[in-house]
Scaffold this motif. Structure first.
Motif: not given
Length: 166
Positions: A65-87
């Protein structure tokens, strides 16, 4: 030594994830659940969010990842957050899976972008301060700090150019 250096980069993101998950315990209390249920809910969400937050910091330090970018981080959390909530939902069932895992995960993916914005906002404020403290003894932190400084110079130049053109 490289493992320790990577783990140092993980600390800010892990801390943000842990605090965000712990806040869920407070919301559970506000919803009228017992203190035990609130504590369990907080722990069940704080743990995966801290792991994913820490992993983000490590990936940032290794150039994924690079500082100051949202797109890749948004996709990262779009996968990681649901997994966290499922757990969390598996460990502390509240009926969220009553309609099935598909609708539950789809809803969590939608709200994950709000979490990603908050996470990134906090991370972008905490990480540079942390890097300044760790840069002398951690080459990964030093390299990442230089990336943040380059990004800050670019943003400053763009702002200056915008003000001069008016």
């Amino acid at each position: 030594m490289t493992g320790r250096h990577s783990l140092e980069l993980a600390l800010p993101g892990a801390s943000i994830g842990a605090v965000a998950g712990a806040m869920a315990g407070g919301l559970t209390l506000l919803a009228g659940q017992s203190a035990g249920m609130a504590g369990l809910a907080a722990l069940a969400l704080a743990t995966p969010l801290a792991l994913f937050g820490g992993l983000y910091g490590m990936l940032l330090g290794h150039g994924v990842f690079r500082p100051g970018t949202f797109g890749p981080i948004g996709l990262y959390w779009m996968a990681a957050f649901p997994v966290s909530r499922l757990a969390q939902e598996i460990l502390v069932p509240t009926g969220g899976l009553a309609e099935g895992a598909g609708p539950f995960l789809a809803y969590q993916a939608m709200i994950s972008l709000g979490f990603a914005i908050g996470f990134l906002w906090m991370h972008e404020r905490i990480m540079p301060q942390w890097l300044m403290r760790r840069a002398a003894g951690n080459p990964l932190a030093g390299e990442l700090l230089q990336k943040y400084l380059r990004f800050a110079r670019i943003v400053r130049a763009r702002k200056s150019a915008g003000k001069g053109g008016r």
